[in-house]
Write an enzyme that holds these catalytic residues in place. Structure first.
Site, short mmCIF file in Angstrom:
data_model
loop_
_atom_site.label_atom_id
_atom_site.label_comp_id
_atom_site.label_asym_id
_atom_site.label_seq_id
_atom_site.Cartn_x
_atom_site.Cartn_y
_atom_site.Cartn_z
N ASP A 11 0.88 -1.19 0.00
CA ASP A 11 0.00 0.00 0.00
C ASP A 11 0.91 1.23 0.00
OD1 ASP A 11 -2.33 1.62 0.19
OD2 ASP A 11 -2.25 1.62 2.36
N SER A 12 0.29 2.40 -0.13
CA SER A 12 1.06 3.65 -0.04
C SER A 12 1.45 3.94 1.41
CB SER A 12 0.19 4.80 -0.56
OG SER A 12 -0.99 4.87 0.23
N CYS A 75 -4.42 -1.74 -1.84
CA CYS A 75 -4.65 -0.33 -2.10
C CYS A 75 -5.60 -0.22 -3.27
CB CYS A 75 -3.32 0.34 -2.43
SG CYS A 75 -3.49 2.06 -2.97
N GLU A 153 -3.80 7.58 9.02
CA GLU A 153 -2.36 7.49 9.29
C GLU A 153 -2.07 8.01 10.71
OE1 GLU A 153 0.57 6.68 7.31
OE2 GLU A 153 -0.76 5.70 5.88
N CYS A 189 -11.17 2.70 0.20
CA CYS A 189 -9.75 2.99 0.41
C CYS A 189 -9.38 2.15 1.62
CB CYS A 189 -9.55 4.47 0.72
SG CYS A 189 -7.91 4.85 1.37
N HIS A 191 -7.35 2.48 3.88
CA HIS A 191 -7.14 3.20 5.14
C HIS A 191 -8.43 3.31 5.96
CE1 HIS A 191 -3.31 4.51 3.43
NE2 HIS A 191 -2.99 5.05 4.61
N1 DGL Z 1 -4.86 3.11 0.90
C1 DGL Z 1 -4.95 3.58 -0.43
C2 DGL Z 1 -6.23 3.11 -1.12
O1 DGL Z 1 -6.77 2.08 -0.78
C3 DGL Z 1 -4.59 4.99 -0.79
C4 DGL Z 1 -4.27 6.04 0.21
C5 DGL Z 1 -3.47 7.18 -0.40
O2 DGL Z 1 -2.25 7.02 -0.49
O3 DGL Z 1 -4.06 8.19 -0.83
O4 DGL Z 1 -6.69 3.72 -2.04
#
Ligand code: DGL
Length: 265
Positions: A11-12, A75, A153, A189, A191
């Protein structure tokens, strides 16, 4: 010789932990490597060209370095933009994470569902296609939020998200026409499931949330069926692509997900 090759999650940032958790619960013997592309974070505000230029190359390097048996792109942004390219570039099973619109449409009673993702994800043709195929009789409201990614985060670093900020993000869905009938939100997302309890508490009326994590865990179990695993998975490893990734503050949360070794790339 037991097969010690790990499953690699990518993931990012820390969002992919919401995908790692159900997979780890289903396959407790699997060695795990979790990679956060903190040098490229955030993905959701980048262009399609930036994501497509970065992710396949980086995953190629990671595959060489960690020799995974399977990669999970945990992600939605990277998967909805670059999954096909990654599959073309690597000779490995690749599991992507895409918005769980199909299960949401199966569960919605009011036929109004919300898709909460990054700005990049909610504008993807991939999402138009999922909505047309699986939710054609639903109103599908979409909202992109970079702030919610930052709040997740922060939460994993020990800073709880302020309820009024969550209410403001959710207003992006609930204040759209039809929002008063919304009964299901797709956490599109990775997150966002990390803040699911807080989001549920901040919603203006009760809603359910769905995400891709449990389905991905089942898919990984299916794809690795019959494979050999080491007797003990050993400590999970978290890898950050930027040296300065605030890993000291993240360490307790990473340990809760079984990731007790922390490296930078
Ligand atoms: N967690 C990521 C997703 O599922 C992206 C979060 C980000 O870096 O903007 O899209």
């Amino acid at each position: 010789m037991p097969d010690t090759r790990p499953i690699l999650f990518f993931d990012s940032g820390v969002g992919g932990l919401s995908v790692l958790a159900p997979t780890r619960a289903l396959l407790p013997q699997a060695p795990l490597v979790y990679v956060a592309d903190s040098a490229g974070f955030p993905y959701g505000t980048k262009t399609e060209a930036e994501i497509a230029g970065r992710v396949p190359a980086l995953l190629g390097r990671l595959a060489e370095r960690y020799d995974p048996r399977l990669i999970v792109i945990a992600c939605n942004t990277a998967s909805t933009i670059a999954l096909a390219e990654v599959r073309k570039a690597l000779d490995l099973p690749i599991v992507g994470t895409v918005p769980a619109i199909k299960p949401a449409a199966e569960l919605s009673r009011t036929r109004v569902i919300g898709v909460l993702g990054t700005d990049a994800t909610v504008r993807q043709p991939y999402v138009d296609d999922l909505a047309a195929r699986f939710a054609s009789d639903c109103t599908v409201l979409r909202h992109g939020s970079a702030e919610l990614v930052d709040l997740a985060e922060g939460a994993l670093r020990g800073s709880p998200p302020p309820a009024e900020r969550l209410r403001a993000v959710l207003a992006g869905l609930f204040d759209q026409p039809g929002g008063e009938r919304l009964d299901l939100i797709v956490n599109a997302c990775t997150h966002f499931p990390l803040l699911e309890a807080e989001l549920a508490a901040a919603a203006p009326h009760p809603v359910r949330f769905v995400d891709g994590g449990p389905g991905i865990a089942r898919r990984v179990a299916y794809l690795t069926q019959g494979q050999d695993w080491p007797e003990s998975p050993g400590p999970g490893r978290a890898v950050f692509t930027a040296r300065d990734s605030d890993t000291g503050r993240l360490a307790p949360a990473l340990a809760r997900f079984g990731l007790t070794e922390i490296d930078s790339l």
